[in-house]
Write an enzyme that holds these catalytic residues in place. Structure first.
Site, PDB file in Angstrom:
ATOM      1  N   HIS A 176       0.743   5.068   1.163  1.00 17.04           N
ATOM      2  CA  HIS A 176       0.072   6.127   1.914  1.00 17.04           C
ATOM      3  C   HIS A 176       0.206   7.418   1.106  1.00 17.04           C
ATOM      4  O   HIS A 176       1.297   7.737   0.621  1.00 17.04           O
ATOM      5  CB  HIS A 176       0.777   6.382   3.250  1.00 17.04           C
ATOM      6  CG  HIS A 176       0.745   5.252   4.222  1.00 17.04           C
ATOM      7  ND1 HIS A 176      -0.131   5.209   5.281  1.00 17.04           N
ATOM      8  CD2 HIS A 176       1.510   4.134   4.330  1.00 17.04           C
ATOM      9  CE1 HIS A 176       0.102   4.124   6.006  1.00 17.04           C
ATOM     10  NE2 HIS A 176       1.086   3.454   5.450  1.00 17.04           N
TER      11      HIS A 176
ATOM     12  N   HIS B 191       0.848  -1.204   0.000  1.00 11.91           N
ATOM     13  CA  HIS B 191       0.000   0.000   0.000  1.00 11.91           C
ATOM     14  C   HIS B 191       0.868   1.233   0.000  1.00 11.91           C
ATOM     15  O   HIS B 191       1.956   1.251   0.577  1.00 11.91           O
ATOM     16  CB  HIS B 191      -0.956   0.012   1.197  1.00 11.91           C
ATOM     17  CG  HIS B 191      -0.314  -0.213   2.528  1.00 11.91           C
ATOM     18  ND1 HIS B 191       0.105  -1.452   2.946  1.00 11.91           N
ATOM     19  CD2 HIS B 191       0.002   0.643   3.532  1.00 11.91           C
ATOM     20  CE1 HIS B 191       0.633  -1.355   4.161  1.00 11.91           C
ATOM     21  NE2 HIS B 191       0.596  -0.086   4.538  1.00 11.91           N
TER      22      HIS B 191
HETATM   23  P1  5GP Z   1       1.311   0.446   7.547  1.00  8.22           P
HETATM   24  O1  5GP Z   1       1.395   0.586   9.051  1.00  8.22           O
HETATM   25  O2  5GP Z   1       1.335  -1.011   7.141  1.00  8.22           O
HETATM   26  O3  5GP Z   1       2.304   1.285   6.783  1.00  8.22           O
HETATM   27  O4  5GP Z   1      -0.083   1.051   7.129  1.00  8.22           O
HETATM   28  C1  5GP Z   1      -1.288   0.393   7.384  1.00  8.22           C
HETATM   29  C2  5GP Z   1      -2.348   1.444   7.503  1.00  8.22           C
HETATM   30  O5  5GP Z   1      -3.591   0.810   7.432  1.00  8.22           O
HETATM   31  C3  5GP Z   1      -2.304   2.229   8.817  1.00  8.22           C
HETATM   32  O6  5GP Z   1      -2.109   3.612   8.546  1.00  8.22           O
HETATM   33  C4  5GP Z   1      -3.664   1.938   9.449  1.00  8.22           C
HETATM   34  O7  5GP Z   1      -4.221   3.065  10.092  1.00  8.22           O
HETATM   35  C5  5GP Z   1      -4.490   1.506   8.259  1.00  8.22           C
HETATM   36  N1  5GP Z   1      -5.549   0.564   8.589  1.00  8.22           N
HETATM   37  C6  5GP Z   1      -5.453  -0.533   9.404  1.00  8.22           C
HETATM   38  N2  5GP Z   1      -6.636  -1.176   9.458  1.00  8.22           N
HETATM   39  C7  5GP Z   1      -7.498  -0.470   8.664  1.00  8.22           C
HETATM   40  C8  5GP Z   1      -8.883  -0.644   8.323  1.00  8.22           C
HETATM   41  O8  5GP Z   1      -9.561  -1.587   8.744  1.00  8.22           O
HETATM   42  N3  5GP Z   1      -9.429   0.284   7.497  1.00  8.22           N
HETATM   43  C9  5GP Z   1      -8.696   1.343   6.998  1.00  8.22           C
HETATM   44  N4  5GP Z   1      -9.344   2.208   6.208  1.00  8.22           N
HETATM   45  N5  5GP Z   1      -7.397   1.524   7.297  1.00  8.22           N
HETATM   46  C10 5GP Z   1      -6.804   0.633   8.117  1.00  8.22           C
END
Ligand code: 5GP
Ligand code: ZN
Length: 112
Positions: free
Chosen positions: A100, A98
C-alpha cells in the site's frame, strides 16, 4: 493462481485504475482508499505475502520499491507511507503480495 483476486486484476479479468505497469509489476488505485492518495503495487507473479519472499523472488520485491519511488515522484508526492500487511492478524485480506502507498494526509504512529 486462478482464484486470486489480484492475479485476476493482473490478467485484466477484473478492471482496475492503473497508475503504472511493466513486465514485472502493476500499480493501481485501491478501491477503498484510506488516504487522498492510496495505490497498491503488486508483483505480476503470485507471491502470497512478505512472508513468502525468498532469495529466488526478492528481486521482484525490490523492483516494487523502485516503482514506488518512480510513481510517487510522478504524482508529485514526497511524503508517503508504505504498508504491507502479512497475515490475517496484521490485516491482510488479499493473499497476493502488495504494498500500500498512502499519502496526502497526516499519518499517525503507531498504526492501529
Ligand atoms: P490488505 O487488506 O490485504 O492489506 O489490502 C487489500 C486491499 O485491496 C484493500 O485495501 C482493498 O481495499 C483492496 N481491494 C480489494 N479488492 C479490490 C479490487 O477489486 N480492486 C481494487 N482496486 N482494490 C481492491
Ligand atoms: Zn495472486
Amino acid at each position: 493462481m486462478s482464484d486470486c483476486l489480484f492475479c485476476k486484476i493482473v490478467k485484466g479479468e477484473i478492471p482496475s485504475k492503473k497508475v503504472y505497469e511493466d513486465d514485472q509489476c502493476l500499480a493501481f488505485y485501491d478501491i477503498d482508499p484510506q488516504a487522498p492518495v492510496h495505490f497498491l503495487v503488486i508483483p505480476k507473479t503470485h507471491i502470497a505475502s512478505c512472508g513468502a519472499i525468498t532469495a529466488d523472488n526478492s528481486a521482484i520485491a525490490a523492483h516494487c520499491f523502485e516503482v514506488i519511488a518512480k510513481v510517487t515522484k510522478e504524482l508529485g508526492v514526497t511524503d508517503f507511507r508504505v504498508v504491507s500487511n502479512c497475515g490475517e492478524q496484521a490485516g491482510q485480506s488479499v493473499p497476493h503480495l502488495h504494498f500500500h502507498v498512502l499519502a496526502g494526509r497526516d499519518m499517525t504512529w503507531p498504526p492501529g
